[in-house]
Design a protein around this motif. Sequence first.
Motif, PDB file in Angstrom:
ATOM      1  N   ASN A  63       0.822  -1.222   0.000  1.00 37.67           N
ATOM      2  CA  ASN A  63       0.000   0.000   0.000  1.00 37.67           C
ATOM      3  C   ASN A  63       0.852   1.267   0.000  1.00 37.67           C
ATOM      4  O   ASN A  63       2.077   1.210   0.125  1.00 37.67           O
ATOM      5  CB  ASN A  63      -0.973  -0.001   1.193  1.00 37.67           C
ATOM      6  CG  ASN A  63      -0.226  -0.139   2.499  1.00 37.67           C
ATOM      7  OD1 ASN A  63       0.778   0.524   2.725  1.00 37.67           O
ATOM      8  ND2 ASN A  63      -0.710  -1.011   3.359  1.00 37.67           N
ATOM      9  N   THR A  65       0.903   3.896   2.088  1.00 43.09           N
ATOM     10  CA  THR A  65       1.497   4.340   3.350  1.00 43.09           C
ATOM     11  C   THR A  65       2.860   3.682   3.551  1.00 43.09           C
ATOM     12  O   THR A  65       3.838   4.336   3.948  1.00 43.09           O
ATOM     13  CB  THR A  65       0.539   4.023   4.517  1.00 43.09           C
ATOM     14  OG1 THR A  65      -0.679   4.733   4.303  1.00 43.09           O
ATOM     15  CG2 THR A  65       1.130   4.432   5.848  1.00 43.09           C
ATOM     16  N   ASN A  68       5.382   5.138   0.874  1.00 38.84           N
ATOM     17  CA  ASN A  68       5.850   6.476   1.238  1.00 38.84           C
ATOM     18  C   ASN A  68       6.760   6.441   2.459  1.00 38.84           C
ATOM     19  O   ASN A  68       7.843   7.019   2.455  1.00 38.84           O
ATOM     20  CB  ASN A  68       4.657   7.389   1.550  1.00 38.84           C
ATOM     21  CG  ASN A  68       3.956   7.876   0.286  1.00 38.84           C
ATOM     22  OD1 ASN A  68       4.554   7.947  -0.778  1.00 38.84           O
ATOM     23  ND2 ASN A  68       2.684   8.200   0.414  1.00 38.84           N
ATOM     24  N   HIS A  89      -0.618  13.696   1.840  1.00 42.29           N
ATOM     25  CA  HIS A  89      -1.060  12.444   2.454  1.00 42.29           C
ATOM     26  C   HIS A  89      -0.095  12.002   3.556  1.00 42.29           C
ATOM     27  O   HIS A  89      -0.518  11.554   4.626  1.00 42.29           O
ATOM     28  CB  HIS A  89      -1.148  11.364   1.360  1.00 42.29           C
ATOM     29  CG  HIS A  89      -1.951  10.163   1.714  1.00 42.29           C
ATOM     30  ND1 HIS A  89      -1.398   9.059   2.345  1.00 42.29           N
ATOM     31  CD2 HIS A  89      -3.260   9.861   1.526  1.00 42.29           C
ATOM     32  CE1 HIS A  89      -2.347   8.136   2.507  1.00 42.29           C
ATOM     33  NE2 HIS A  89      -3.482   8.595   2.033  1.00 42.29           N
ATOM     34  N   GLU A  94      -1.361   9.334   7.216  1.00 37.56           N
ATOM     35  CA  GLU A  94      -0.559   8.113   7.366  1.00 37.56           C
ATOM     36  C   GLU A  94      -0.245   7.811   8.824  1.00 37.56           C
ATOM     37  O   GLU A  94       0.679   7.058   9.122  1.00 37.56           O
ATOM     38  CB  GLU A  94       0.697   8.186   6.472  1.00 37.56           C
ATOM     39  CG  GLU A  94       0.269   8.329   5.012  1.00 37.56           C
ATOM     40  CD  GLU A  94       1.347   8.110   3.959  1.00 37.56           C
ATOM     41  OE1 GLU A  94       2.525   7.949   4.312  1.00 37.56           O
ATOM     42  OE2 GLU A  94       0.965   8.100   2.773  1.00 37.56           O
ATOM     43  N   ASP A 174       5.233  11.208  -4.075  1.00 37.20           N
ATOM     44  CA  ASP A 174       4.099  10.349  -3.739  1.00 37.20           C
ATOM     45  C   ASP A 174       3.223  10.269  -4.994  1.00 37.20           C
ATOM     46  O   ASP A 174       2.476  11.193  -5.304  1.00 37.20           O
ATOM     47  CB  ASP A 174       3.323  10.947  -2.557  1.00 37.20           C
ATOM     48  CG  ASP A 174       2.044  10.170  -2.236  1.00 37.20           C
ATOM     49  OD1 ASP A 174       1.652   9.288  -3.038  1.00 37.20           O
ATOM     50  OD2 ASP A 174       1.433  10.449  -1.187  1.00 37.20           O
ATOM     51  N   ALA A 176       0.673   8.144  -5.704  1.00 33.02           N
ATOM     52  CA  ALA A 176      -0.503   7.281  -5.557  1.00 33.02           C
ATOM     53  C   ALA A 176      -1.382   7.387  -6.802  1.00 33.02           C
ATOM     54  O   ALA A 176      -2.013   6.429  -7.221  1.00 33.02           O
ATOM     55  CB  ALA A 176      -1.300   7.659  -4.312  1.00 33.02           C
ATOM     56  N   ARG A 177      -1.368   8.600  -7.400  1.00 30.90           N
ATOM     57  CA  ARG A 177      -2.091   8.807  -8.662  1.00 30.90           C
ATOM     58  C   ARG A 177      -1.127   9.307  -9.734  1.00 30.90           C
ATOM     59  O   ARG A 177      -1.426  10.205 -10.499  1.00 30.90           O
ATOM     60  CB  ARG A 177      -3.242   9.792  -8.452  1.00 30.90           C
ATOM     61  CG  ARG A 177      -4.229   9.316  -7.416  1.00 30.90           C
ATOM     62  CD  ARG A 177      -5.465  10.184  -7.336  1.00 30.90           C
ATOM     63  NE  ARG A 177      -6.359   9.688  -6.311  1.00 30.90           N
ATOM     64  CZ  ARG A 177      -6.347  10.105  -5.042  1.00 30.90           C
ATOM     65  NH1 ARG A 177      -5.497  11.041  -4.652  1.00 30.90           N
ATOM     66  NH2 ARG A 177      -7.204   9.590  -4.174  1.00 30.90           N
ATOM     67  N   LYS A 207      -5.015   2.477  -6.827  1.00 31.59           N
ATOM     68  CA  LYS A 207      -6.013   3.439  -7.301  1.00 31.59           C
ATOM     69  C   LYS A 207      -6.150   3.394  -8.827  1.00 31.59           C
ATOM     70  O   LYS A 207      -7.161   3.812  -9.365  1.00 31.59           O
ATOM     71  CB  LYS A 207      -5.681   4.843  -6.799  1.00 31.59           C
ATOM     72  CG  LYS A 207      -6.041   4.982  -5.327  1.00 31.59           C
ATOM     73  CD  LYS A 207      -5.617   6.294  -4.731  1.00 31.59           C
ATOM     74  CE  LYS A 207      -6.013   6.317  -3.252  1.00 31.59           C
ATOM     75  NZ  LYS A 207      -5.205   7.248  -2.469  1.00 31.59           N
TER      76      LYS A 207
HETATM   77  C1  LIG Z   1      -4.424   6.888  -1.395  1.00 33.58           C
HETATM   78  C2  LIG Z   1      -3.181   7.675  -1.260  1.00 33.58           C
HETATM   79  C3  LIG Z   1      -2.003   7.071  -0.770  1.00 33.58           C
HETATM   80  C4  LIG Z   1      -1.934   5.615  -0.350  1.00 33.58           C
HETATM   81  O1  LIG Z   1      -2.699   5.281   0.721  1.00 33.58           O
HETATM   82  P1  LIG Z   1      -2.873   3.796   1.284  1.00 33.58           P
HETATM   83  O2  LIG Z   1      -4.263   3.805   1.772  1.00 33.58           O
HETATM   84  O3  LIG Z   1      -1.873   3.617   2.331  1.00 33.58           O
HETATM   85  O4  LIG Z   1      -2.646   2.845   0.144  1.00 33.58           O
HETATM   86  C5  LIG Z   1      -0.850   7.843  -0.730  1.00 33.58           C
HETATM   87  N1  LIG Z   1      -0.839   9.106  -1.148  1.00 33.58           N
HETATM   88  C6  LIG Z   1      -1.934   9.716  -1.637  1.00 33.58           C
HETATM   89  C7  LIG Z   1      -1.844  11.126  -2.130  1.00 33.58           C
HETATM   90  C8  LIG Z   1      -3.147   9.020  -1.689  1.00 33.58           C
HETATM   91  O5  LIG Z   1      -4.231   9.622  -2.172  1.00 33.58           O
END
Ligand SMILES: *Cc1c(COP(=O)(O)O)cnc(C)c1O
Length: 340
Positions: A63, A65, A68, A89, A94, A174, A176-177, A207
């Motif tokens: 995941n 968190t 990162n 995030h 986190e 980061d 995630a997207r 995501k």
């Molecule tokens: C969703 C997200 C994460 C990852 O979150 P987890 O729930 O730990 O997988 C990291 N950074 C951003 C900006 C997010 O939107």
Amino acid sequence: MSQAKYHFASDNTSGICPEAWQALDEANQGFQPSYGDDEITRAACESFRQFFETDCDVYFVFNGTAANSLSLASLCNSYNSIITAHEAHVETDECGAPEFFSHGAKLLTAKSPLGKLDVADVERLITHRTDIHYPKPAAVSLSQSTELGTVYTHAELQAVTSLAHRKGLSVHMDGARFFNALASAKCAPADLTWRAGVDVLCCGGTKLGMAVTEAVVFFRRDLGEAFAYRCKQAGQLCSKMRFISAQWLQLLRDDTWRKHAEQGNRLARLVAEKMTALPGVELLYPVDANHCFLKLPDAIKERLKAKGWVFYSFIGGGSRFMCSWRVTEDDVNALAADAA
Ligand SMILES: *Cc1c(COP(=O)(O)O)cnc(C)c1O
């Protein structure tokens, strides 16, 4: 109250995209070495190197968190600080994991209009104190796309990363997207990462439409030398790794990632277009990626909630509508019709 509709609540409320599902099925044959020592994992890491056109090191965790906080811990000692945005995030969502895994490194938040780090404020945080009582800045962490749905251009990234490098800090992204940002920026993956000065990227799979996976990509390979140990110690080393790597292999092939990322981005723009056509609705931030932030009149909020739509208002003040690979034009039309 109608049945709850989670379509726009987040991009992790959707399921697993068909390509990732098929990859899981195809990997489900016979026996393979465990803990990443298999052919599929080797091929997936190689496809990342081709994707980014460089000899990077790649690790898979469960995941964001973990991705990162473990990668940031690799950039810091316990007495260091990490400069990031207010709404990052790593700062807000986190549970202190970056501080925990770095054994005490402190997050310092810089001004971040539209979710993007303000270069002058980052510089202020780096230089305004050099005494022994201040946690020594060691890294800058930025989100691409940002938590407010904006996307840094190559030049904007360069401005942050060149400052960081000039001052001896390393740069964490980061992502995630990340794929939504990449589809939006319409440039080479390298141009949005290492060629723009990013040292380590957390590359979001979940995501985008995969099951339980994020990739950590070290463009500066020296920074990731002990990363495998960090993953194992943190309980992030998957023993049946091939099920994670098979999904990456499939999503990086034939630009499959782009199809899903573009779908999310396109529908977020459609949400903006349809909803701002309603009286009193305002768009809060540019829709660069798959987020749409709206200021909604209370009556519309109530109406949508009564019809079961779930959406959040915890980031940036407005109401957030996220579009994943799974959202369709019909879903957007249904949302807009219920709001009207
Ligand atoms: C969703 C997200 C994460 C990852 O979150 P987890 O729930 O730990 O997988 C990291 N950074 C951003 C900006 C997010 O939107």
